[in-house]
Design an enzyme around this catalytic site. Structure first.
Site, PDB file in Angstrom:
ATOM      1  N   ASP A   7      51.366 114.443  52.514  1.00  0.00           N
ATOM      2  CA  ASP A   7      50.334 114.322  53.310  1.00  0.00           C
ATOM      3  C   ASP A   7      49.618 113.048  53.636  1.00  0.00           C
ATOM      4  O   ASP A   7      50.158 112.382  52.676  1.00  0.00           O
ATOM      5  CB  ASP A   7      49.161 114.959  52.370  1.00  0.00           C
ATOM      6  CG  ASP A   7      48.114 115.274  53.810  1.00  0.00           C
ATOM      7  OD1 ASP A   7      47.770 115.886  54.222  1.00  0.00           O
ATOM      8  OD2 ASP A   7      47.022 115.543  53.401  1.00  0.00           O
TER       9      ASP A   7
ATOM     10  N   ASP B  43      45.656 111.707  55.388  1.00  0.00           N
ATOM     11  CA  ASP B  43      44.742 112.079  55.157  1.00  0.00           C
ATOM     12  C   ASP B  43      44.506 112.678  53.873  1.00  0.00           C
ATOM     13  O   ASP B  43      44.618 113.498  53.510  1.00  0.00           O
ATOM     14  CB  ASP B  43      43.822 112.705  56.034  1.00  0.00           C
ATOM     15  CG  ASP B  43      43.400 112.782  57.718  1.00  0.00           C
ATOM     16  OD1 ASP B  43      43.465 111.276  57.895  1.00  0.00           O
ATOM     17  OD2 ASP B  43      43.786 113.324  58.297  1.00  0.00           O
TER      18      ASP B  43
ATOM     19  N   ASP C 283      46.067 116.533  48.407  1.00  0.00           N
ATOM     20  CA  ASP C 283      45.226 116.404  48.186  1.00  0.00           C
ATOM     21  C   ASP C 283      43.577 117.604  48.320  1.00  0.00           C
ATOM     22  O   ASP C 283      42.744 117.520  47.686  1.00  0.00           O
ATOM     23  CB  ASP C 283      44.409 114.997  48.340  1.00  0.00           C
ATOM     24  CG  ASP C 283      43.934 115.257  50.298  1.00  0.00           C
ATOM     25  OD1 ASP C 283      44.746 115.967  50.784  1.00  0.00           O
ATOM     26  OD2 ASP C 283      42.975 115.481  49.825  1.00  0.00           O
TER      27      ASP C 283
END
Length: 332
Positions: free
Chosen positions: A15, A17, A214
């Site tokens: 991922d 961001d 995250d």
């Protein structure tokens, strides 16, 4: 020599961001981690729910931060949404776009015609994140969906990570239409749907990919749905309290403080720690005895121990001052 966690996988899907960068600032150690993977010959891919940039733009952004990337390694929810719309509707069909210019460009390149008003007869509304999305276009989208247009959301992330804290994401904008229309989108393209991860693995010919994210509600749940292992890094949205409260559908295989954990041993990151489910166990200076955490050491080791107890119905209990402070910091 002990094998590194990442050595058991033939593709790492990141991922972006909260994992590699925060909006436009690289996260410490991210570039070094990717370089290390490339030096070892491990393929990488980037899968993002953010529909405000095209794959080439994302690759350029990453390269500018010192993170090596090419457009073919980047999968965005905007590109996936446009491809799905092109498969459903004939070339030249009008699509009302709610989002950034990148999403409009993806729709146009897929052979469809981006429009801005409900009276232009759109066959679909595609909604992605854009910092300039406002009431006017949301009103047009609401009218179009009520008139029968398909409603597709690129993703439903409630927030975006930033150096100043979480900011409203596309899910917050989707909730405006959800409230106005009293219904859910017809299609949600991005994570936690497994499509981006499945596509990344297919393109790389991977048989054992590893997802690094995250967010429990998108990255990790998406990996669970795709049937692949995952790492939660604590550099973005989801924190220790979220992880302790996570249902089985949102539990990662591993947890690491940051991307450097990919190069430690798998057993040092596996969650829950072996034996913790029975209310006991030891890890890195911490000890779990009768469901109580005591000792001192790495917060990640404490989290791995405590998760096993909490996921089996226990409470996050402290048996020492150090543990009490740590649990207090996590739970507030």
């Amino acid at each position: 020599m002990t094998a590194a966690l990442v050595d058991g996988y033939d593709l790492v899907v990141f991922d972006l961001d909260g994992v590699v960068y925060l909006i436009d600032k690289p996260i410490a150690g991210a570039a070094e981690a990717v370089e290390r993977l490339r030096a070892a010959g491990t393929p990488v891919a980037y899968a993002t729910n953010n529909a405000s940039r095209r794959a080439a733009d994302v690759a350029a952004l990453l390269s500018g931060m010192g993170v090596p990337a090419v457009a073919d390694e980047v999968l965005t929810s905007a590109g996936a949404a446009a491809a799905m719309l092109a498969a459903r509707f004939p070339a030249g069909a009008p699509v009302l776009v709610v989002g950034a210019d990148a999403l409009r460009a993806e729709v146009r390149d897929a052979g469809l015609v981006p429009v801005e008003r409900a009276d232009e007869g759109p066959v679909a509304v595609v909604q992605g994140y854009g910092p300039d999305v406002g009431w006017k276009v949301l009103a047009e989208a609401s009218l179009a969906v009520r008139a029968g247009a398909l409603w597709m959301a690129t993703n439903t992330d409630r927030t975006l990570p930033s150096p100043r804290g979480p900011l409203p994401g596309n899910g917050s904008l989707v909730s405006v239409l959800r409230t106005a229309l009293d219904r859910e989108p017809d299609v949600v393209v991005g994570k936690p749907a497994p499509a981006l991860f499945d596509t990344a693995a297919s393109l790389a010919g991977s048989r054992r990919p590893l997802v690094v994210g995250d967010r429990l509600d998108t990255d990790i749940e998406g990996a669970v749905r795709a049937g692949v292992d995952s790492v939660l890094v604590l550099t973005g949205v989801s924190g220790p309290a979220d992880l302790l409260a996570a249902p089985a559908s949102r539990r990662p295989t591993y947890v690491c403080a940051d991307l450097s954990g990919l190069f430690g041993s798998a057993e040092a990151a596996r969650i829950p720690h072996d034996g913790a489910g029975a209310g006991g166990g030891e890890a890195g200076g911490w000890r779990l005895a009768d469901g109580r955490l005591e000792g001192a050491g790495s917060p990640v080791d404490a989290l791995r121990l405590l998760a096993g107890s909490v996921w089996n119905g226990g409470e996050p209990r402290a048996g020492s001052d150090e543990a009490a402070k740590l649990i207090g910091d996590w739970l507030g």
